[in-house]
Design an enzyme around this catalytic site. Structure first.
Site, PDB file in Angstrom:
ATOM      1  N   PRO A  91       0.810  -1.218   0.000  1.00  0.00           N
ATOM      2  CA  PRO A  91       0.000   0.000   0.000  1.00  0.00           C
ATOM      3  C   PRO A  91       0.848   1.275   0.000  1.00  0.00           C
ATOM      4  CG  PRO A  91      -0.541  -1.410   1.900  1.00  0.00           C
ATOM      5  CD  PRO A  91       0.627  -2.025   1.218  1.00  0.00           C
ATOM      6  N   GLU A 118       3.574  -6.252   8.452  1.00  0.00           N
ATOM      7  CA  GLU A 118       3.671  -4.787   8.435  1.00  0.00           C
ATOM      8  C   GLU A 118       4.405  -4.298   7.191  1.00  0.00           C
ATOM      9  OE1 GLU A 118       1.786  -3.303  10.737  1.00  0.00           O
ATOM     10  OE2 GLU A 118       1.453  -5.425  11.203  1.00  0.00           O
ATOM     11  N   ARG A 156      -3.070  -9.437 -20.603  1.00  0.00           N
ATOM     12  CA  ARG A 156      -4.112  -9.231 -21.612  1.00  0.00           C
ATOM     13  C   ARG A 156      -3.672  -8.241 -22.694  1.00  0.00           C
ATOM     14  NH1 ARG A 156      -7.090  -4.802 -21.091  1.00  0.00           N
ATOM     15  NH2 ARG A 156      -9.040  -5.625 -21.939  1.00  0.00           N
ATOM     16  N   ASP A 171     -11.516  -0.670 -24.604  1.00  0.00           N
ATOM     17  CA  ASP A 171     -11.982  -0.627 -23.219  1.00  0.00           C
ATOM     18  C   ASP A 171     -11.581   0.645 -22.480  1.00  0.00           C
ATOM     19  OD1 ASP A 171      -9.725  -3.342 -22.360  1.00  0.00           O
ATOM     20  OD2 ASP A 171      -9.303  -1.251 -22.756  1.00  0.00           O
TER      21      ASP A 171
END
Ligand code: JF5
Length: 254
Positions: A91, A118, A156, A171
């Site tokens: 993150p 962590e 993809r 897309d």
């Protein structure tokens, strides 16, 4: 053929998802080779320990540097520096996006490191010149699901990975806007009709409607994207139409 290696303490979290769909087909077609590696295979102690307490104190555990460093050394032993990328999912990373997926799909060897607890000892990133990458502003229990997302997004895009070559072009994000809404049969679902224009057969009109709906969705949901998207004169005029429609709705409610 590109190579993707994943290093994780939970190899089974990746195996099944890679055995279905477009990614599986791309592997079978020889467009990509994907290796999933157990981090514990790169430990050197009897207990195959991958974590330890944080220097400086505090709760939780930190993933040790050496097993990740040995894993990457082993997986990249055969090659010179570039073209490769080492990506650590966490993150704290830079936000993953379509541009990064495109870059990775053009990189000969991508090594994905899955963090847990962590986090991973900071010296792993420094020593490997790894980039720390995040899917978004939320916390997972580990980087495995994020690694799968990165794999799908990149694979993809490999030439030949999608059956219909047009669909990657069409897309969301390929033109900096969200995609327009899609409909299929039946023409009525629980009292809700398909927009008439899509049944008209007038492809000029359908194209303008779709562009307008792409602009509408992007404006409502992702104004940040709209601000950066390259807009034609036609787009500007469709946006003015949307604004005046909104004004009409607001006026009718007051
Ligand atoms: C992780 C420390 C890794 O939560 C994530 C994540 C979110 N977006 N992208 C990845 O990874 C798991 C948690 C804590 C390192």
């Amino acid at each position: 053929m590109i190579k993707i290696d994943v290093v994780t303490i939970f190899p089974r979290m990746l195996q099944a998802p890679l055995e279905d769909g477009i990614v599986h087909r791309a592997i079978e077609a020889g467009l990509v080779s994907i290796g999933v590696h157990d981090l514990r295979a790169f430990t050197d102690d009897r207990h195959r320990c991958v974590d330890d307490q944080p220097f400086g104190g505090g709760p939780g555990m930190v993933m040790k540097a050496e097993p990740f460093l040995r894993a990457v050394d082993t997986l990249t032993a055969a090659e010179r520096a570039a073209p490769r990328a080492v990506v650590l999912l966490s993150p704290r990373g830079r936000r993953f996006d379509q541009a990064m997926a495109e870059r990775l799909s053009r990189t000969g060897h991508v090594v994905l490191l899955c963090g847990r607890y962590e986090g991973i000892d900071e010296r792993v990133c420094e020593a490997l010149g790894a980039e720390e990458v995040s899917l978004g502003d939320f916390v997972l229990t580990g980087g495995e699901v994020a690694a799968l997302a990165v794999i799908e997004a990149a694979v993809r895009l490999l030439p030949g990975a999608l059956g219909d070559e047009g669909s990657a072009q069409a897309d969301s994000f390929s033109d900096g806007l969200l995609d327009f809404p899609h409909y299929t049969r039946p023409s009525e679902v629980r009292g809700k009709r398909v927009p008439d224009v899509l049944l008209s057969g007038d492809h000029g009109k359908i194209g303008r409607w779709r562009r307008k709906e792409a602009l509408r969705a992007t404006r409502a949901r992702r104004p940040d994207l709209l601000a950066r998207a390259p807009l034609s004169a036609e787009d500007q005029s469709l946006l003015r139409e949307l604004e005046s429609e909104e004004f009409e709705v607001a006026a009718s409610k007051s």
